[in-house]
Motif scaffolding. Structure first.
Motif, mmCIF file in Angstrom:
data_model
loop_
_atom_site.group_PDB
_atom_site.id
_atom_site.type_symbol
_atom_site.label_atom_id
_atom_site.label_comp_id
_atom_site.label_asym_id
_atom_site.label_seq_id
_atom_site.Cartn_x
_atom_site.Cartn_y
_atom_site.Cartn_z
ATOM 1 N N GLU A 1 0.827 -1.211 0.000
ATOM 2 C CA GLU A 1 0.000 0.000 0.000
ATOM 3 C C GLU A 1 0.863 1.265 0.000
ATOM 4 O O GLU A 1 0.375 2.366 -0.234
ATOM 5 C CB GLU A 1 -0.928 0.006 1.221
ATOM 6 C CG GLU A 1 -2.274 -0.656 0.973
ATOM 7 C CD GLU A 1 -3.113 0.051 -0.096
ATOM 8 O OE1 GLU A 1 -3.271 1.278 -0.016
ATOM 9 O OE2 GLU A 1 -3.615 -0.642 -0.995
ATOM 10 N N ASP A 2 2.164 1.118 0.317
ATOM 11 C CA ASP A 2 3.048 2.286 0.379
ATOM 12 C C ASP A 2 3.565 2.691 -0.993
ATOM 13 O O ASP A 2 4.232 3.704 -1.139
ATOM 14 C CB ASP A 2 4.271 1.993 1.273
ATOM 15 C CG ASP A 2 3.847 1.604 2.673
ATOM 16 O OD1 ASP A 2 2.769 2.062 3.097
ATOM 17 O OD2 ASP A 2 4.581 0.827 3.313
ATOM 18 N N VAL B 1 3.428 3.897 -4.954
ATOM 19 C CA VAL B 1 2.754 5.096 -5.473
ATOM 20 C C VAL B 1 1.433 4.793 -6.187
ATOM 21 O O VAL B 1 0.443 5.514 -5.991
ATOM 22 C CB VAL B 1 3.701 5.950 -6.366
ATOM 23 C CG1 VAL B 1 4.162 5.195 -7.595
ATOM 24 C CG2 VAL B 1 3.043 7.266 -6.755
ATOM 25 N N TRP C 1 -1.319 4.131 -3.809
ATOM 26 C CA TRP C 1 -1.651 5.389 -3.117
ATOM 27 C C TRP C 1 -2.611 6.229 -3.950
ATOM 28 O O TRP C 1 -3.613 6.745 -3.462
ATOM 29 C CB TRP C 1 -0.365 6.171 -2.799
ATOM 30 C CG TRP C 1 -0.641 7.423 -1.994
ATOM 31 C CD1 TRP C 1 -0.771 7.521 -0.639
ATOM 32 C CD2 TRP C 1 -0.849 8.752 -2.521
ATOM 33 N NE1 TRP C 1 -1.044 8.836 -0.287
ATOM 34 C CE2 TRP C 1 -1.092 9.598 -1.420
ATOM 35 C CE3 TRP C 1 -0.852 9.304 -3.815
ATOM 36 C CZ2 TRP C 1 -1.342 10.973 -1.562
ATOM 37 C CZ3 TRP C 1 -1.097 10.661 -3.958
ATOM 38 C CH2 TRP C 1 -1.342 11.476 -2.846
ATOM 39 N N LYS C 2 -2.314 6.352 -5.255
ATOM 40 C CA LYS C 2 -3.184 7.128 -6.146
ATOM 41 C C LYS C 2 -4.591 6.524 -6.184
ATOM 42 O O LYS C 2 -5.595 7.232 -6.097
ATOM 43 C CB LYS C 2 -2.640 7.108 -7.585
ATOM 44 C CG LYS C 2 -1.302 7.770 -7.808
ATOM 45 C CD LYS C 2 -1.094 8.014 -9.310
ATOM 46 C CE LYS C 2 -0.049 7.141 -9.928
ATOM 47 N NZ LYS C 2 0.173 7.411 -11.367
ATOM 48 N N ARG D 1 -6.047 4.661 -4.005
ATOM 49 C CA ARG D 1 -6.740 4.810 -2.725
ATOM 50 C C ARG D 1 -7.317 6.222 -2.562
ATOM 51 O O ARG D 1 -8.435 6.382 -2.087
ATOM 52 C CB ARG D 1 -5.814 4.454 -1.559
ATOM 53 C CG ARG D 1 -6.483 4.542 -0.199
ATOM 54 C CD ARG D 1 -5.664 3.903 0.906
ATOM 55 N NE ARG D 1 -5.608 2.451 0.790
ATOM 56 C CZ ARG D 1 -6.567 1.629 1.212
ATOM 57 N NH1 ARG D 1 -7.668 2.120 1.781
ATOM 58 N NH2 ARG D 1 -6.455 0.329 1.069
ATOM 59 N N CYS D 2 -6.553 7.238 -2.973
ATOM 60 C CA CYS D 2 -7.069 8.622 -2.909
ATOM 61 C C CYS D 2 -8.406 8.710 -3.652
ATOM 62 O O CYS D 2 -9.383 9.276 -3.153
ATOM 63 C CB CYS D 2 -6.101 9.609 -3.572
ATOM 64 S SG CYS D 2 -4.626 9.946 -2.612
ATOM 65 N N ARG E 1 -3.829 16.013 -0.178
ATOM 66 C CA ARG E 1 -2.945 14.967 0.367
ATOM 67 C C ARG E 1 -1.649 14.959 -0.435
ATOM 68 O O ARG E 1 -1.658 15.293 -1.621
ATOM 69 C CB ARG E 1 -3.575 13.585 0.231
ATOM 70 C CG ARG E 1 -4.975 13.485 0.789
ATOM 71 C CD ARG E 1 -5.503 12.076 0.614
ATOM 72 N NE ARG E 1 -6.922 12.008 0.929
ATOM 73 C CZ ARG E 1 -7.611 10.893 1.048
ATOM 74 N NH1 ARG E 1 -7.003 9.725 0.853
ATOM 75 N NH2 ARG E 1 -8.890 10.908 1.335
ATOM 76 N N TYR F 1 2.212 12.679 -1.103
ATOM 77 C CA TYR F 1 2.941 11.414 -1.026
ATOM 78 C C TYR F 1 4.392 11.711 -1.350
ATOM 79 O O TYR F 1 4.670 12.388 -2.348
ATOM 80 C CB TYR F 1 2.338 10.456 -2.059
ATOM 81 C CG TYR F 1 3.074 9.148 -2.271
ATOM 82 C CD1 TYR F 1 2.757 8.033 -1.506
ATOM 83 C CD2 TYR F 1 4.053 9.040 -3.251
ATOM 84 C CE1 TYR F 1 3.424 6.827 -1.719
ATOM 85 C CE2 TYR F 1 4.715 7.839 -3.461
ATOM 86 C CZ TYR F 1 4.389 6.737 -2.685
ATOM 87 O OH TYR F 1 5.048 5.556 -2.903
#
Ligand code: SAM
Length: 285
Positions: A54-55, A57, A60-61, A63-64, A256, A258
């Motif tokens: 999940e860390d 990139v 992350w995108k 999930r946003c 947010r 990252y």
């Protein structure tokens, strides 16, 4: 009277147009060599698209976007995606909430790549790991093939766009979009921050009053590679994004960021981080 140099300097100060035009022309010339396959390979396979962490990139995108659309507040008839490129990952959570998704890009090669994916032609990029991952994080137990089918069905218009034109589609979108999405486009086509801010205002005109805008983009990036092409990028700080959104008349709802981990600095660009912004155009007075 004033000497030639002073007059020329005053003229430049009044009218930065010739300089702005030439750097825009340089950006345009760069995109002539943009290779969709190389771009996908640089950004949308491991290590950047590693779904075991999940860390990373790409998760992350995704999930946003999944978290933002999960509120159910952002929905309507049409969502327009600006500068879609050859990618569809950015539409996976969005497509459940709109009857139609309008994808756009400046380059015919990218529009063609999207058309081929939408038609299900063989040999297109394999987005199935992305679709599976989004179904998993959305947590509704939806089979990934259902989401793929839904997005393909809703991706009916794939239009040319130029964000540097006040009227980016060449004609107003009628009716205007209920939501606007743009991922890694505006900073990647703008020679400087002023141009980025203007491009944001241009694309903002495609959105109805009260509509939501979601932006993903690069922080502190000065270039990226896509095959033979080396594209210049305006290096943005978080406050540049906030300032441009405010300047274009948007109210910020969520922001947010990252930080790019060293393991994902693969040499295909010099990106320092990624931002996600959710903003809203005020309702008409
Ligand atoms: N949205 C995709 C993503 O998230 O990976 C692609 C982003 S890619 C870095 C930038 C995109 O902007 C390319 O697809 C390029 O063709 C497009 N582009 C280049 N010039 C443009 C312009 N003047 N107006 C709109 N899009 C442009």
């Amino acid at each position: 009277g004033r000497g030639y140099k002073a007059a020329a300097a005053a003229g430049r100060a009044r009218d930065p147009q010739p300089l702005a035009m030439s750097s825009l022309a340089a950006v345009r010339a760069g995109y002539e060599g943009f290779d969709p396959r190389a771009y996908l390979q640089n950004n949308y396979v491991p290590p950047r698209a590693d779904f075991s962490s999940e860390d990373c990139v790409v998760p992350w995108k995704l999930r946003c976007l999944a978290e933002t659309f999960a509120s159910g507040e952002i929905r309507g008839r049409t969502l327009i995606d600006v500068g879609s490129g050859p990618t569809i990952y950015q539409l996976l959570s969005a497509c459940d909430h709109f009857e139609e998704i309008v994808a756009t890009d400046y380059l015919a090669v990218n529009r063609e790549e999207l058309r081929r994916w939408a038609r299900g032609e063989p040999g297109t990029f394999d987005w199935s790991p992305f679709i599976r991952h989004v179904c998993k994080i959305e947590g509704r137990g939806e089979p990934w093939q259902d989401k793929e089918r839904r997005l393909r069905g809703r991706l009916r218009r794939i239009l040319p766009i130029d964000v540097h034109q006040p009227d980016p589609l060449g004609a107003p979108l009628r009716p205007p979009a209920d939501a606007l999405l743009s991922a890694f486009c505006l900073e990647a086509v703008s020679p400087d921050r002023a141009s980025f801010a203007r491009a944001l205002a241009h694309v903002g005109s495609l959105l109805r009053p009260g509509g939501h805008a979601l932006l993903l983009g690069a922080l502190g990036e000065s270039f990226y590679l896509a095959g033979a092409a080396r594209l210049p990028v305006v290096p943005l700080a978080e406050d540049d994004v906030r300032g441009a959104l405010a300047g274009a008349g948007f109210a910020l709802r969520d922001f947010r960021s990252y930080l790019m981990p060293p393991a994902l600095k693969t040499g295909v660009d010099d990106v320092a981080g990624v931002f996600f912004a959710h903003a809203q155009k005020p309702p008409e007075a």
